[in-house]
Scaffold this active site. Structure first.
Site, PDB file in Angstrom:
ATOM      1  N   GLU A 134       0.827  -1.216   0.000  1.00  0.00           N
ATOM      2  CA  GLU A 134       0.000   0.000   0.000  1.00  0.00           C
ATOM      3  C   GLU A 134       0.860   1.265   0.000  1.00  0.00           C
ATOM      4  O   GLU A 134       1.675   1.470   0.909  1.00  0.00           O
ATOM      5  CB  GLU A 134      -0.937  -0.001   1.217  1.00  0.00           C
ATOM      6  CG  GLU A 134      -1.898   1.175   1.179  1.00  0.00           C
ATOM      7  CD  GLU A 134      -2.984   1.111   2.240  1.00  0.00           C
ATOM      8  OE1 GLU A 134      -3.381   0.003   2.651  1.00  0.00           O
ATOM      9  OE2 GLU A 134      -3.440   2.197   2.656  1.00  0.00           O
ATOM     10  N   LYS A 171      -7.761  -0.580  11.110  1.00  0.00           N
ATOM     11  CA  LYS A 171      -7.121  -1.010   9.856  1.00  0.00           C
ATOM     12  C   LYS A 171      -5.872  -0.174   9.626  1.00  0.00           C
ATOM     13  O   LYS A 171      -4.835  -0.674   9.179  1.00  0.00           O
ATOM     14  CB  LYS A 171      -8.119  -0.868   8.698  1.00  0.00           C
ATOM     15  CG  LYS A 171      -7.640  -1.463   7.390  1.00  0.00           C
ATOM     16  CD  LYS A 171      -6.831  -0.517   6.534  1.00  0.00           C
ATOM     17  CE  LYS A 171      -6.471  -1.144   5.196  1.00  0.00           C
ATOM     18  NZ  LYS A 171      -5.576  -0.323   4.394  1.00  0.00           N
ATOM     19  N   ASP A 186       3.252 -14.532  11.474  1.00  0.00           N
ATOM     20  CA  ASP A 186       1.976 -14.952  10.897  1.00  0.00           C
ATOM     21  C   ASP A 186       0.970 -13.798  11.025  1.00  0.00           C
ATOM     22  O   ASP A 186       0.370 -13.599  12.084  1.00  0.00           O
ATOM     23  CB  ASP A 186       1.508 -16.203  11.655  1.00  0.00           C
ATOM     24  CG  ASP A 186       0.212 -16.767  11.135  1.00  0.00           C
ATOM     25  OD1 ASP A 186      -0.496 -16.073  10.394  1.00  0.00           O
ATOM     26  OD2 ASP A 186      -0.095 -17.923  11.477  1.00  0.00           O
ATOM     27  N   HIS A 243      -2.257  10.785  -0.328  1.00  0.00           N
ATOM     28  CA  HIS A 243      -2.452   9.449  -0.874  1.00  0.00           C
ATOM     29  C   HIS A 243      -2.392   9.457  -2.401  1.00  0.00           C
ATOM     30  O   HIS A 243      -1.731   8.631  -3.012  1.00  0.00           O
ATOM     31  CB  HIS A 243      -3.813   8.931  -0.409  1.00  0.00           C
ATOM     32  CG  HIS A 243      -3.911   7.457  -0.429  1.00  0.00           C
ATOM     33  ND1 HIS A 243      -3.389   6.675   0.576  1.00  0.00           N
ATOM     34  CD2 HIS A 243      -4.441   6.617  -1.330  1.00  0.00           C
ATOM     35  CE1 HIS A 243      -3.608   5.415   0.287  1.00  0.00           C
ATOM     36  NE2 HIS A 243      -4.248   5.348  -0.864  1.00  0.00           N
TER      37      HIS A 243
HETATM   38  C1  MEV Z   1      -5.922   3.473   4.825  1.00  0.00           C
HETATM   39  O1  MEV Z   1      -5.221   2.319   4.451  1.00  0.00           O
HETATM   40  C2  MEV Z   1      -5.979   3.613   6.324  1.00  0.00           C
HETATM   41  C3  MEV Z   1      -6.850   4.764   6.852  1.00  0.00           C
HETATM   42  O2  MEV Z   1      -8.160   4.641   6.317  1.00  0.00           O
HETATM   43  C4  MEV Z   1      -6.870   4.643   8.353  1.00  0.00           C
HETATM   44  C5  MEV Z   1      -7.847   5.564   9.039  1.00  0.00           C
HETATM   45  O3  MEV Z   1      -8.869   5.960   8.429  1.00  0.00           O
HETATM   46  O4  MEV Z   1      -7.603   5.858  10.228  1.00  0.00           O
HETATM   47  C6  MEV Z   1      -6.312   6.082   6.422  1.00  0.00           C
END
Ligand code: MEV
Length: 439
Positions: A85, A280, A296, A393
């Protein structure tokens, strides 16, 4: 091809590729060449990778990036991160730099206990099962001695074994719930071997136990397996500084920034839809280190999310507050990691990553990984509550889009300059490149 393939595993690697290329691709030659182009020219190295799994046809690359400047408990670390990513490594590195001038990360291993269970069915009197268990408990330890000997020498072993009555969930369902200390190994093989021996001991001893009726002697073991839920294998990472010290580019008003930041964490604490994405973001960092160090990541993921829902509702793994003019941000996360055994001794790049980290113990690796998770969460919330996530991003994403085309260095330069001033979207970049090529 819409029929079962029989005997696939028996085919040679070349035959497997041929079969797949022929049946699934119109241009079989190109498909075959593509798969082979990812082979390593060092045959021994390729063989090593082939043998990690079954039916291997090629390698599947993930980029290995580096996030330097992680100041953790007063010591600098240069952290390897394997991820596909864009922005993740850049965000970690930026957050690490930011906190390196504000005291760095403080990390603490809270506990390191692992868990395994023998799930079994017993049709009989509960009190008889309990006294039988109490009587044979030493046998579980004695009969696993050949398995636990080495682990005990390293300071680990079986911590305890309990009988758990689960008959309120399923009729006749009980568990041997065992806890383990596995020191620097993740311990999956060790735990599962102990559990399978416990199961054997349980069945044998029940069968010869005079106090049991014929039905009670028939203890039925369903399965013996470790649990990836490790709520007592927790590491804490924290950062803090005076709110006024948060000032930086894009953080002109540190008090407002800190308040918005805390608010964002509070939302993730109460709102599961947000909590999942919030966590995430943490896992973007955690998984990258877990993969790079040969651990793992599925086990870690499963355990982390179960932990995030431990109180019956999915919530944020991190916490933030402002107290006496200071900003505090922390993360508590279950991480069952290993630094010996498994891929750590086999995979050359994994070995390289361990060396880069100074050959950490499992506890040190837990701390580094948690710090990266917290840094990642800080970077995400910082962007989200200030400029928004897309700006950074899409700039990173620009490169990925450009790479889908054959562009010269000069063209790349023109495209990059143009998109410094204009919003990046997939179609805008594609249109611009097409225009550039035709003019
Ligand atoms: C993207 O991979 C992760 C985010 O969505 C985490 C978040 O929203 O805190 C930017």
């Amino acid at each position: 091809m819409n029929e079962a393939i029989s005997g696939f595993s028996k085919l040679s690697k070349a035959e497997k590729i041929k079969l797949i290329a022929k049946h699934y691709f119109t241009d079989a030659g190109s498909a075959e060449n593509l798969v082979k182009s990812y082979w390593n020219s060092d045959e021994k190295l390729q063989q090593l990778h082939d043998e990690f799994i079954e039916n291997t046809i090629s390698n599947f690359y993930l980029p290995l990036g580096i996030a330097p400047n992680f100041l953790i408990n007063g010591k600098f670390h240069t952290v390897p991160m394997a991820t596909e990513e864009s922005s993740v490594v850049a965000a970690a590195a930026k957050a690490a730099k930011f906190w390196s001038t504000r005291g760095g990360f403080k990390t603490t291993v809270i506990n390191t206990e692992k868990i395994g269970q023998v799930h079994f069915m017993f049709k009989g009197a509960k009190d008889k099962l309990q006294s039988f268990f109490n009587m044979i408990k030493p046998d579980f330890f004695a009969e696993t001695q050949s398995i636990t000997k080495n682990m005990q020498q390293r300071g680990g072993g079986i911590l305890d074994i309990e009988l758990r009555d689960k008959t309120d969930l399923i009729d006749h369902y009980y568990q041997l719930h065992a806890t383990f200390e596995t020191k620097d190994s993740m311990g999956a093989n060790f735990i599962n071997s102990c559990l399978e021996q416990f199961a054997q001991t349980l069945k044998e001893k029940a069968n010869e136990h005079d106090g049991f009726s014929e039905t009670e002697k028939e203890v039925r073991v369903v399965m013996s397996i470790l649990s990836n839920y490790v709520p007592n294998c927790i590491v804490k990472a924290e950062v803090s500084c005076a709110v006024s010290d948060l000032q930086e580019k894009n953080i002109e008003n540190p008090q407002l920034f800190a308040e918005n930041f805390v608010q964002a964490v509070t939302i993730a604490k109460v709102e599961p839809f947000r909590a999942v994405t919030h966590n995430k973001g943490i896992m973007n960092g955690v998984d990258s280190v877990v993969v790079a160090t040969g651990n793992d990541f599925r086990a870690v993921e499963a355990g982390v999310h179960a932990y995030a829902a431990r109180n019956g509702r999915y919530t944020s793994l991190s916490d933030a507050r402002i107290e006496n003019g200071n900003f505090h941000f922390s993360l508590d996360i279950p991480l069952a990691l290993g630094t010996v055994g498994g891929l750590t001794t086999l995979h050359p790049l994994v070995k390289f990553c361990h060396q880069l980290l100074g050959k950490p113990s499992a506890q040190e690796l837990m701390q580094i990984t948690a710090a990266v998770g917290l840094a990642q969460n800080f970077a995400a919330l910082r962007s989200l509550t200030t400029t928004g996530i897309q700006q950074g991003h899409m700039k990173m994403h620009l490169n990925n889009i450009i790479n889908q085309f054959e562009v010269s260095a000069e063209e790349r330069d023109i495209i990059t300059k143009y998109f410094k001033q204009h919003a990046v979207s997939h179609s805008a970049v594609v249109d611009f490149i097409k225009n550039l090529k035709t003019n």
